[in-house]
Design a protein around this motif. Structure first.
Motif, PDB file in Angstrom:
ATOM      1  N   THR A  21      13.331  -2.519  12.140  1.00 18.34           N
ATOM      2  CA  THR A  21      12.359  -3.546  11.735  1.00 18.34           C
ATOM      3  C   THR A  21      11.460  -3.053  10.614  1.00 18.34           C
ATOM      4  OG1 THR A  21      12.346  -4.502  13.970  1.00 18.34           O
ATOM      5  CG2 THR A  21      10.476  -5.018  12.549  1.00 18.34           C
ATOM      6  N   VAL A  22      11.028  -1.813  10.712  1.00 15.57           N
ATOM      7  CA  VAL A  22      10.071  -1.271   9.735  1.00 15.57           C
ATOM      8  C   VAL A  22      10.756  -0.850   8.444  1.00 15.57           C
ATOM      9  CG1 VAL A  22       8.461   0.635   9.293  1.00 15.57           C
ATOM     10  CG2 VAL A  22       8.429  -0.543  11.503  1.00 15.57           C
ATOM     11  N   GLN A  23      11.978  -0.342   8.537  1.00 15.07           N
ATOM     12  CA  GLN A  23      12.644   0.293   7.397  1.00 15.07           C
ATOM     13  C   GLN A  23      12.692  -0.552   6.115  1.00 15.07           C
ATOM     14  OE1 GLN A  23      16.362  -0.063   6.557  1.00 15.07           O
ATOM     15  NE2 GLN A  23      16.367   1.602   5.060  1.00 15.07           N
ATOM     16  N   PRO A  24      12.942  -1.873   6.167  1.00 15.37           N
ATOM     17  CA  PRO A  24      12.957  -2.652   4.916  1.00 15.37           C
ATOM     18  C   PRO A  24      11.603  -2.752   4.220  1.00 15.37           C
ATOM     19  CG  PRO A  24      14.098  -3.829   6.678  1.00 15.37           C
ATOM     20  CD  PRO A  24      13.365  -2.701   7.311  1.00 15.37           C
ATOM     21  N   HIS A  25      10.520  -2.436   4.924  1.00 16.67           N
ATOM     22  CA  HIS A  25       9.179  -2.609   4.364  1.00 16.67           C
ATOM     23  C   HIS A  25       8.604  -1.317   3.782  1.00 16.67           C
ATOM     24  CE1 HIS A  25       8.673  -6.711   6.006  1.00 16.67           C
ATOM     25  NE2 HIS A  25       9.391  -6.263   7.015  1.00 16.67           N
ATOM     26  N   VAL A  26       9.327  -0.205   3.895  1.00 15.97           N
ATOM     27  CA  VAL A  26       8.817   1.061   3.363  1.00 15.97           C
ATOM     28  C   VAL A  26       9.668   1.474   2.166  1.00 15.97           C
ATOM     29  CG1 VAL A  26       8.023   1.735   5.662  1.00 15.97           C
ATOM     30  CG2 VAL A  26      10.253   2.522   4.856  1.00 15.97           C
ATOM     31  N   PRO A  27       9.127   2.297   1.273  1.00 11.20           N
ATOM     32  CA  PRO A  27       9.900   2.715   0.096  1.00 11.20           C
ATOM     33  C   PRO A  27      11.180   3.454   0.486  1.00 11.20           C
ATOM     34  CG  PRO A  27       7.564   3.239  -0.159  1.00 11.20           C
ATOM     35  CD  PRO A  27       7.746   2.812   1.252  1.00 11.20           C
ATOM     36  N   PRO A  28      12.217   3.347  -0.335  1.00 12.45           N
ATOM     37  CA  PRO A  28      13.491   4.014  -0.020  1.00 12.45           C
ATOM     38  C   PRO A  28      13.368   5.525   0.108  1.00 12.45           C
ATOM     39  CG  PRO A  28      13.785   2.384  -1.767  1.00 12.45           C
ATOM     40  CD  PRO A  28      12.308   2.518  -1.558  1.00 12.45           C
ATOM     41  N   ASP A  29      12.376   6.123  -0.579  1.00 16.70           N
ATOM     42  CA  ASP A  29      12.250   7.580  -0.516  1.00 16.70           C
ATOM     43  C   ASP A  29      11.330   8.043   0.610  1.00 16.70           C
ATOM     44  OD1 ASP A  29       9.873   6.646  -1.574  1.00 16.70           O
ATOM     45  OD2 ASP A  29       9.638   8.299  -2.995  1.00 16.70           O
ATOM     46  N   ALA A  30      10.890   7.136   1.470  1.00 22.49           N
ATOM     47  CA  ALA A  30      10.039   7.529   2.594  1.00 22.49           C
ATOM     48  C   ALA A  30      10.758   8.550   3.463  1.00 22.49           C
ATOM     49  CB  ALA A  30       9.653   6.300   3.413  1.00 22.49           C
ATOM     50  N   PHE A  31       9.974   9.457   4.045  1.00 19.68           N
ATOM     51  CA  PHE A  31      10.539  10.513   4.874  1.00 19.68           C
ATOM     52  C   PHE A  31      10.133  10.266   6.326  1.00 19.68           C
ATOM     53  CE2 PHE A  31      10.926  14.927   6.461  1.00 19.68           C
ATOM     54  CZ  PHE A  31      12.247  15.142   6.098  1.00 19.68           C
ATOM     55  N   TRP A  32      11.102  10.081   7.203  1.00 19.57           N
ATOM     56  CA  TRP A  32      10.864   9.738   8.597  1.00 19.57           C
ATOM     57  C   TRP A  32      10.834  11.006   9.442  1.00 19.57           C
ATOM     58  CZ3 TRP A  32      10.926   4.473  10.518  1.00 19.57           C
ATOM     59  CH2 TRP A  32      11.112   3.513   9.505  1.00 19.57           C
ATOM     60  N   ILE A  62       0.832  -1.203   0.000  1.00 18.36           N
ATOM     61  CA  ILE A  62       0.000   0.000   0.000  1.00 18.36           C
ATOM     62  C   ILE A  62       0.867   1.254   0.000  1.00 18.36           C
ATOM     63  CG2 ILE A  62      -1.739   1.286   1.322  1.00 18.36           C
ATOM     64  CD1 ILE A  62      -2.787  -1.351   2.357  1.00 18.36           C
ATOM     65  N   LEU A  63       2.035   1.169   0.627  1.00 22.12           N
ATOM     66  CA  LEU A  63       2.919   2.328   0.716  1.00 22.12           C
ATOM     67  C   LEU A  63       3.595   2.648  -0.615  1.00 22.12           C
ATOM     68  CD1 LEU A  63       4.640   1.588   4.140  1.00 22.12           C
ATOM     69  CD2 LEU A  63       2.695   3.078   3.683  1.00 22.12           C
ATOM     70  N   ARG A  64       3.322   1.851  -1.630  1.00 22.63           N
ATOM     71  CA  ARG A  64       3.936   2.059  -2.940  1.00 22.63           C
ATOM     72  C   ARG A  64       2.910   2.430  -4.006  1.00 22.63           C
ATOM     73  NH1 ARG A  64       6.981  -1.272   0.052  1.00 22.63           N
ATOM     74  NH2 ARG A  64       9.241  -1.258  -0.212  1.00 22.63           N
ATOM     75  N   ASP A  65       1.680   2.781  -3.579  1.00 21.14           N
ATOM     76  CA  ASP A  65       0.696   3.210  -4.575  1.00 21.14           C
ATOM     77  C   ASP A  65       0.505   4.728  -4.495  1.00 21.14           C
ATOM     78  OD1 ASP A  65      -1.132   3.835  -2.541  1.00 21.14           O
ATOM     79  OD2 ASP A  65      -2.186   1.928  -2.699  1.00 21.14           O
ATOM     80  N   GLU A  66      -0.449   5.242  -5.286  1.00 19.42           N
ATOM     81  CA  GLU A  66      -0.587   6.687  -5.425  1.00 19.42           C
ATOM     82  C   GLU A  66      -1.072   7.378  -4.155  1.00 19.42           C
ATOM     83  OE1 GLU A  66      -4.406   4.677  -6.478  1.00 19.42           O
ATOM     84  OE2 GLU A  66      -2.281   4.422  -6.999  1.00 19.42           O
ATOM     85  N   ARG A  67      -1.599   6.625  -3.193  1.00 18.16           N
ATOM     86  CA  ARG A  67      -2.049   7.251  -1.949  1.00 18.16           C
ATOM     87  C   ARG A  67      -0.893   7.626  -1.037  1.00 18.16           C
ATOM     88  NH1 ARG A  67      -6.372   2.498  -0.923  1.00 18.16           N
ATOM     89  NH2 ARG A  67      -4.529   1.362  -1.649  1.00 18.16           N
ATOM     90  N   TYR A  68       0.293   7.097  -1.333  1.00 18.89           N
ATOM     91  CA  TYR A  68       1.496   7.398  -0.553  1.00 18.89           C
ATOM     92  C   TYR A  68       2.632   7.745  -1.512  1.00 18.89           C
ATOM     93  CZ  TYR A  68      -1.006   5.391   3.401  1.00 18.89           C
ATOM     94  OH  TYR A  68      -1.932   5.137   4.389  1.00 18.89           O
TER      95      TYR A  68
END
Length: 414
Positions: free
Chosen positions: A176-187, A90-96
């Protein structure tokens, strides 16, 4: 056109996804516990047992639930990983388009508890005082139009045998979470995460981030004007730019807040010696920007970010992204109020941690429903008797109307 899945079908599929690696009796417990949480909106095993409405005395149902809550064959790590694998797409679709990953620490205050294991002193955020209880580290993704997706929630205590440090607990959650989110995610992190240990770890794993700095912290910053403390930098920095916040819901008046902004490019952090003292060298190649915003309270908002802030528009975006982090605090309130989380009464450490995970999974199921067909969600939310239209943050209404839709599906197996 494929048939729209019913809520019961989506619930069964959800349990199979997050509990697919569990021993079958444990998977059955997962299903029953999640149903009981959304049906009676309580973490008490007696209330979960009442929701199941089994043809036997309630005390026997409670004892069975209690045994399963502490069952050693229940694999909490597998459930956590399978949940993250389920929501990651879901974190890789247009809603995110570039998801904001918010990290927060909250508390469960248990001022009257005596026999619960590993009670420690925590800061009760609702009363702004010290209390006895536990802490929770939470990670949540925020997308367009305020969409939320819980990613992880872990209970911890400073006096438990498995506790190393609060920093280690938080960093392990991020790792733990980092491998499951897109590389360009902003923390995005609050002021409790402005230690040099966090900065070093964040740089090592290669995430982009923003952290709110405490003015009271004597941290040194190396700026183009010289090396000075955070408070000195803020005092000397002009804030000539005007910015209107993105979300009007952040103010009591319903209007967008007008802030005065200033920023500094090319900020570096000093390295620290093993003894914790700042050295004359920089901590590394990471170049930061510092954004200061006034107008939201008595103290200015001070944000250190890896974003390259070159214009007032860049600075405004950083402020808006940071303000989106407040959504995870709204989620923490929902889990406490919606499931009465602070009333948890498990008498084993395993049971306490597992119940917090179960509440997280119940909230995660609601979030996945919200990410599904909008009309289906609005039908459920509208069944709750309330005045006014269905709100944007509709989890409370959704929770009220969900249990009865799952009732008929609880007669079968897992």
């Amino acid at each position: 056109m494929p048939r729209e899945k019913s809520i019961a079908e989506r619930f069964d599929a959800y349990v199979e996804k997050v509990g697919g690696r569990l021993y079958k009796p444990c998977r059955r417990f997962l299903r029953e516990a999640l149903f009981g949480l959304v049906e009676n909106r309580s973490v008490l095993l007696s209330q979960i047992g009442r929701a199941l409405d089994e043809p036997r005395r309630l005390i026997h149902t409670e004892k069975r639930l209690s045994r399963n809550l502490g069952n050693e064959r229940y694999d909490d790590a597998a459930v956590e990983q399978d949940y993250l694998s389920l929501v990651a797409p879901i974190l890789r679709d247009e809603r995110y388009p570039r998801p904001v990953i918010a990290v927060d620490l909250s508390d469960i205050a248990k001022p009257r508890a005596q026999k619960m294991p590993y009670l420690s002193t925590v800061h009760d955020g609702s009363k702004d005082e010290l209390a006895t209880g536990y802490q929770i580290v939470s990670v949540e993704a925020v997308g367009v139009r305020g969409r939320r997706l819980p990613l992880l929630s872990r209970l911890f205590s400073k006096v438990s045998p498995d506790f190393k440090s609060q920093n280690a607990t938080t960093l392990d959650a991020v790792t733990t979470v980092q491998p499951h989110v897109p590389p360009d995610a902003f923390w995005v992190f609050d002021s409790g995460f402005d230690g040099h240990i966090f900065f070093r770890h964040f740089d090592e794993i290669g995430i982009r981030y923003a952290v709110r700095l405490k003015l009271s912290n004597d941290r040194l910053l190396r700026t183009p004007e010289g090396t000075m403390k955070v408070s000195e930098t803020v005092e000397l920095l002009p804030q000539p730019h005007t910015h209107r916040t993105k979300y009007h819901r952040l103010t009591l008046t319903g209007r967008k807040q007008v802030l005065q902004l200033g920023f500094v490019r090319d900020v570096h952090l000093p390295a620290y010696t093993p003894g914790g003292r700042p050295s004359k060298k920089d901590s590394g190649e990471t170049r930061y920007s510092l954004v200061v915003a006034r107008g939201m309270g008595l103290k200015p908002l001070v944000i250190l970010t890896t974003e390259d802030v070159q214009t007032k528009e860049d600075a405004g975006r950083v402020v808006d992204i940071y303000l989106e982090r407040w959504g995870v605090e709204e989620a923490n309130r929902f889990t406490k109020q919606g499931f009465d989380l602070e009333d948890v009464r498990a008498l084993t450490w395993t049971g306490l941690k597992r119940m917090v995970q179960l509440v997280h999974l119940a909230y995660g199921f609601l979030a996945l429903l919200v990410h599904g067909p909008r009309k289906q969600v609005e039908r459920i939310a509208s069944s709750f008797k309330a005045f006014g239209p269905v709100p944007e943050y509709l989890y409370y209404r959704l929770l009220e109307g969900l249990g009865r839709l799952l009732r008929d599906s609880m007669d079968g197996g897992p």
